[in-house]
Write an enzyme that holds these catalytic residues in place. Sequence first.
Site, PDB file in Angstrom:
ATOM      1  N   ASP A   1      -5.781   2.026   0.966  1.00  0.00           N
ATOM      2  CA  ASP A   1      -4.880   2.048   1.947  1.00  0.00           C
ATOM      3  C   ASP A   1      -5.841   1.625   3.124  1.00  0.00           C
ATOM      4  O   ASP A   1      -6.866   2.283   3.428  1.00  0.00           O
ATOM      5  CB  ASP A   1      -4.213   3.452   2.232  1.00  0.00           C
ATOM      6  CG  ASP A   1      -3.330   3.403   3.661  1.00  0.00           C
ATOM      7  OD1 ASP A   1      -2.774   2.408   3.811  1.00  0.00           O
ATOM      8  OD2 ASP A   1      -3.381   4.381   4.163  1.00  0.00           O
TER       9      ASP A   1
ATOM     10  N   ASP B   1      -5.385   0.835   6.954  1.00  0.00           N
ATOM     11  CA  ASP B   1      -4.829   0.721   8.361  1.00  0.00           C
ATOM     12  C   ASP B   1      -5.576   0.285   9.560  1.00  0.00           C
ATOM     13  O   ASP B   1      -6.755   0.837   9.632  1.00  0.00           O
ATOM     14  CB  ASP B   1      -4.565   2.215   8.587  1.00  0.00           C
ATOM     15  CG  ASP B   1      -3.446   2.895   7.730  1.00  0.00           C
ATOM     16  OD1 ASP B   1      -2.702   2.194   7.064  1.00  0.00           O
ATOM     17  OD2 ASP B   1      -3.302   4.245   7.536  1.00  0.00           O
TER      18      ASP B   1
ATOM     19  N   ARG C   1      -2.154   6.235  -3.979  1.00  0.00           N
ATOM     20  CA  ARG C   1      -2.522   4.552  -3.753  1.00  0.00           C
ATOM     21  C   ARG C   1      -3.884   4.194  -4.326  1.00  0.00           C
ATOM     22  O   ARG C   1      -4.799   5.316  -3.855  1.00  0.00           O
ATOM     23  CB  ARG C   1      -2.208   3.962  -2.369  1.00  0.00           C
ATOM     24  CG  ARG C   1      -2.885   4.805  -1.172  1.00  0.00           C
ATOM     25  CD  ARG C   1      -2.070   4.850  -0.056  1.00  0.00           C
ATOM     26  NE  ARG C   1      -1.349   6.318   0.081  1.00  0.00           N
ATOM     27  CZ  ARG C   1      -0.957   6.733   1.247  1.00  0.00           C
ATOM     28  NH1 ARG C   1      -1.310   5.989   2.185  1.00  0.00           N
ATOM     29  NH2 ARG C   1      -0.821   7.904   1.290  1.00  0.00           N
TER      30      ARG C   1
ATOM     31  N   ARG D   1      -2.743  -2.578  -5.159  1.00  0.00           N
ATOM     32  CA  ARG D   1      -1.823  -1.314  -4.521  1.00  0.00           C
ATOM     33  C   ARG D   1      -0.452  -1.500  -5.048  1.00  0.00           C
ATOM     34  O   ARG D   1      -0.110  -2.857  -4.798  1.00  0.00           O
ATOM     35  CB  ARG D   1      -2.006  -1.389  -2.969  1.00  0.00           C
ATOM     36  CG  ARG D   1      -1.220  -0.294  -2.624  1.00  0.00           C
ATOM     37  CD  ARG D   1      -1.359  -0.274  -1.021  1.00  0.00           C
ATOM     38  NE  ARG D   1      -0.436   0.956  -0.527  1.00  0.00           N
ATOM     39  CZ  ARG D   1      -0.326   1.468   0.655  1.00  0.00           C
ATOM     40  NH1 ARG D   1      -1.295   0.883   1.622  1.00  0.00           N
ATOM     41  NH2 ARG D   1       0.572   2.290   0.949  1.00  0.00           N
TER      42      ARG D   1
END
Length: 168
Positions: free
Chosen positions: A102, A104, A99, A90
Amino acid sequence: MTQPGITRAFISLGSNLGDLEGNLGQARENLNDLHEARLGPCSPVYFTEPQDVRNQPWFANQVVALDCGPIWTARELLRTLLEIEDRMGRVREQDKGPRIIDLDLLLFGSRQHDSPELTLPHPRLHERAFVLVPLQDIAPDLVFPDGTSLSKALARLSFQVQGRDIFQ
């Protein structure tokens, strides 16, 4: 239901560069290889239009559960997610831009936390159909730490699901 001493975390995976589903699979493998953590249920992969920066490819999104042993803290898990993103290549050039991966941290058990590096639950969790729809696939009875049910949070959003595509 998790075992005593185990904290269930929910993690959102997203990718819009390269082999999207392959990137999500590689991220799941990295999560599954973590010491004293076990990958739990994984949602189907959905395809979603970009939310903030619209002029970029659609995302593949998925939510997974990760059962974390007592050695894990939310901060340590966040740090590990960022390391996985870095190992997968990334590049952080544009906030909310394209990207390869990702990751989260959405929830870490019922923990609530607010610091410059980590906010739990994730601060935009209730705004994102691309997170709530797959979360509902693996935890339909989930209630957030503020007492809001997942179904009630979803009912507040305007979105459409067509097959595996989410429009919001």
